[in-house]
Every structure is written in C-alpha cells, then in structure tokens.
Design a protein around this motif. Structure first.
Motif, short mmCIF file in Angstrom:
data_model
loop_
_atom_site.label_atom_id
_atom_site.label_comp_id
_atom_site.label_asym_id
_atom_site.label_seq_id
_atom_site.Cartn_x
_atom_site.Cartn_y
_atom_site.Cartn_z
N ASP A 4 42.30 69.91 29.86
CA ASP A 4 43.52 69.61 29.93
C ASP A 4 44.35 68.15 29.46
OD1 ASP A 4 42.05 67.62 31.02
OD2 ASP A 4 42.22 68.59 33.35
N ASP A 5 45.23 68.09 29.21
CA ASP A 5 45.66 66.66 28.87
C ASP A 5 45.45 65.49 29.12
OD1 ASP A 5 47.41 66.55 30.58
OD2 ASP A 5 48.93 65.77 30.37
N SER A 6 43.31 65.31 30.31
CA SER A 6 42.80 64.33 30.44
C SER A 6 42.64 63.70 29.55
CB SER A 6 41.80 64.59 31.49
OG SER A 6 40.70 65.35 31.19
N ALA A 7 41.86 64.28 28.33
CA ALA A 7 41.12 63.47 27.27
C ALA A 7 42.33 62.45 26.42
CB ALA A 7 40.70 63.79 26.40
N GLU A 8 43.84 62.89 26.57
CA GLU A 8 44.82 62.07 26.39
C GLU A 8 45.43 60.93 26.90
OE1 GLU A 8 46.37 62.41 22.56
OE2 GLU A 8 44.44 64.45 22.98
N ARG A 9 45.34 61.03 28.03
CA ARG A 9 45.75 60.35 28.71
C ARG A 9 45.28 59.20 29.44
NH1 ARG A 9 45.85 62.52 33.71
NH2 ARG A 9 45.52 64.59 33.21
N ARG A 10 43.31 59.74 29.07
CA ARG A 10 42.98 58.35 29.62
C ARG A 10 41.26 58.40 28.37
NH1 ARG A 10 39.18 60.53 33.05
NH2 ARG A 10 40.37 62.03 34.05
N ASP A 11 41.10 57.37 28.03
CA ASP A 11 39.10 57.20 27.81
C ASP A 11 38.05 58.23 29.15
OD1 ASP A 11 39.87 56.52 25.29
OD2 ASP A 11 39.23 54.03 25.78
N ILE A 12 37.62 59.09 28.36
CA ILE A 12 37.07 60.07 29.58
C ILE A 12 35.72 59.31 28.54
CG2 ILE A 12 35.98 61.75 30.06
CD1 ILE A 12 38.86 63.30 29.21
N ALA A 13 34.71 59.10 30.18
CA ALA A 13 33.40 58.83 30.07
C ALA A 13 32.21 59.31 29.44
CB ALA A 13 32.71 58.09 31.54
N PRO A 14 31.41 59.36 28.72
CA PRO A 14 30.64 60.62 29.00
C PRO A 14 30.23 60.79 29.60
CG PRO A 14 29.99 58.04 28.21
CD PRO A 14 30.99 58.12 28.11
N VAL A 15 29.63 62.54 29.81
CA VAL A 15 29.49 62.99 31.09
C VAL A 15 27.49 62.31 30.80
CG1 VAL A 15 29.90 64.95 30.94
CG2 VAL A 15 28.51 65.26 30.03
N ARG A 16 26.89 62.30 32.02
CA ARG A 16 25.40 61.54 32.39
C ARG A 16 24.10 61.61 31.45
NH1 ARG A 16 24.08 62.14 37.34
NH2 ARG A 16 22.18 64.18 37.46
N GLY A 17 23.90 63.05 30.98
CA GLY A 17 23.34 63.05 29.71
C GLY A 17 23.50 62.91 29.06
N VAL A 18 25.02 63.24 28.22
CA VAL A 18 25.16 62.00 26.80
C VAL A 18 25.29 60.43 27.02
CG1 VAL A 18 27.41 61.71 25.21
CG2 VAL A 18 27.01 63.98 26.06
N ALA A 19 26.17 60.10 28.27
CA ALA A 19 25.17 58.18 28.46
C ALA A 19 23.96 58.62 27.71
CB ALA A 19 25.98 58.01 29.63
N ARG A 20 22.95 58.96 28.94
CA ARG A 20 21.67 58.65 28.31
C ARG A 20 21.65 58.49 26.83
NH1 ARG A 20 20.58 61.63 32.89
NH2 ARG A 20 20.15 63.70 32.08
N TRP A 21 21.52 60.01 26.08
CA TRP A 21 21.71 59.85 24.24
C TRP A 21 22.37 58.69 23.39
CZ3 TRP A 21 18.21 61.72 22.54
CH2 TRP A 21 17.37 62.88 23.43
N MET A 22 22.86 58.24 24.42
CA MET A 22 23.90 56.71 23.88
C MET A 22 22.76 55.50 23.95
SD MET A 22 27.88 56.46 24.85
CE MET A 22 28.42 55.39 23.86
N GLN A 23 22.55 55.86 24.80
CA GLN A 23 21.77 54.41 24.53
C GLN A 23 20.29 54.98 24.35
OE1 GLN A 23 19.97 54.28 28.51
NE2 GLN A 23 20.45 52.03 29.21
N ARG A 24 19.73 55.84 24.34
CA ARG A 24 17.78 56.48 23.88
C ARG A 24 18.50 56.16 21.61
NH1 ARG A 24 17.13 61.75 26.80
NH2 ARG A 24 17.07 61.27 28.81
N LEU A 25 20.17 56.67 21.38
CA LEU A 25 19.58 56.68 20.27
C LEU A 25 20.50 55.72 19.99
CD1 LEU A 25 21.14 59.65 19.82
CD2 LEU A 25 18.77 59.34 19.74
N GLY A 26 21.35 54.51 20.83
CA GLY A 26 21.48 53.51 20.12
C GLY A 26 23.26 53.47 19.26
N ALA A 27 23.25 54.59 20.07
CA ALA A 27 24.78 55.41 19.41
C ALA A 27 25.83 53.90 19.11
CB ALA A 27 25.15 56.24 20.25
N ARG A 28 26.81 53.94 18.77
CA ARG A 28 27.42 52.70 18.51
C ARG A 28 29.32 53.03 19.37
NH1 ARG A 28 28.91 50.71 12.66
NH2 ARG A 28 26.05 50.18 12.80
N GLU A 29 29.25 54.48 19.79
CA GLU A 29 29.99 54.37 20.80
C GLU A 29 30.31 56.44 20.93
OE1 GLU A 29 33.74 52.57 19.30
OE2 GLU A 29 34.46 54.23 18.31
#
Length: 167
Positions: free
Chosen positions: A92-117
């Motif tokens: 749907d167009d939700s990604a266009e209308r607003r920033d969507i937070a990463p799903v929980r598993g991706v948020a964990r990988w962001m933290q583990r890898l020190g991802a910038r964004e």
C-alpha cells in the motif's frame, strides 16, 4: 586513489526487493561509487567492500530469511564497516506517507550490526507475482507496485553523500 566499494545484498522471494537493490546500485554508480548488487544468499565475503547495504522483503512481520542469514554469517565483518538496512513490504502507500519503523527482527539486526539507519520501501504485488494468495489479493484489488524510484534514489544519494564526506 580507488573508489568506494559498496555491496548491496538483498533477500527477495519474488524479485521486488531485488529491483529496489538494483535501483540503489544504479543511483550509487551515478554518484561515482563502485556498487555491486547480489542476492544475500550468494554473499561469501564482505571484506572487499567499504560499506554494505542489506535489504530484505518483509513477509508476515519477518525479514526475508536470506537477509537474516547473511547478517548472521557476516556479523563480525559488518560491524567493522558502515551498514545500512532496508525493507520492502507494505503493499500500500503507507511507506510513502510516513516513515515505517523496522519490524522487530530488523531493529535487532540494526543494533547488532551498528547499522547507521533503516528505511522501508513499498513492495509490489502484481498479476505477475506467483502464488495463489498473491493472485487472490490482486483479484480483490489489493495489489499494486508501491516502490517509488525517486524515494529509492534519494536514499541512495544520501548514502553516497555520507560515504564521500567521510573519506
């Protein structure tokens, strides 16, 4: 002087995320960055790259298995270089209308890898998408292609600016 090398790896079941990765690669190359695009399940080594962009499709709230496995296999090397993550998925167009937070598993990988964004792009569910459920959703009018090439290019340009300003 060698150019910055970036790996764009993707996990995709039906190709929509692959097309996003290829768009990112094209944008980075137009900014003078050496960008290679490949399926996350084919990544053997990331040590030759200065930075990595890892993406995966989101199905039923989970990041694509190939993206997760790639992150797990190369976590040590990924923590030593700039990493950005992306997801594709909302049909749907939700990604266009607003920033969507990463799903929980991706948020964990962001933290583990020190991802910038992380960024979420729209997905695609069209008549060409294989599978009974996909065909049913398309018939119900719930399909479409919600990937925005301009938004993908803007994000890639943002990454290119970060990479060139840090060298």
């Amino acid at each position: 002087m060698r150019s910055t090398r970036v790996l764009i790896a993707y996990g995709s079941k039906h190709g929509a995320t692959q097309e996003i990765a290829e768009e990112i690669g094209e944008a980075l190359r137009s900014d003078g960055i050496d960008a290679g695009v490949m399926s996350a399940d084919r990544v053997d080594d990331v040590s030759d790259y200065d930075a990595v962009i890892l993406g995966g499709a989101v199905y039923a709230g989970r990041w694509h298995v190939d993206a997760r496995r790639c992150a797990r296999r190369h976590a040590g090397q990924l923590r030593q270089r700039p990493v950005w993550l992306f997801s594709s998925g909302p049909v749907d167009d939700s990604a266009e209308r607003r920033d969507i937070a990463p799903v929980r598993g991706v948020a964990r990988w962001m933290q583990r890898l020190g991802a910038r964004e992380h960024i979420t792009f729209g997905g695609a569910l069209t008549a060409e998408t294989p599978g009974r459920i996909a065909r049913s959703l398309v018939r119900q009018g719930k399909g479409g292609d919600f990937r925005n090439p301009e938004r993908i290019r803007r994000w890639a340009d943002h990454i290119a600016t970060e990479l060139t300003s840090s060298t």
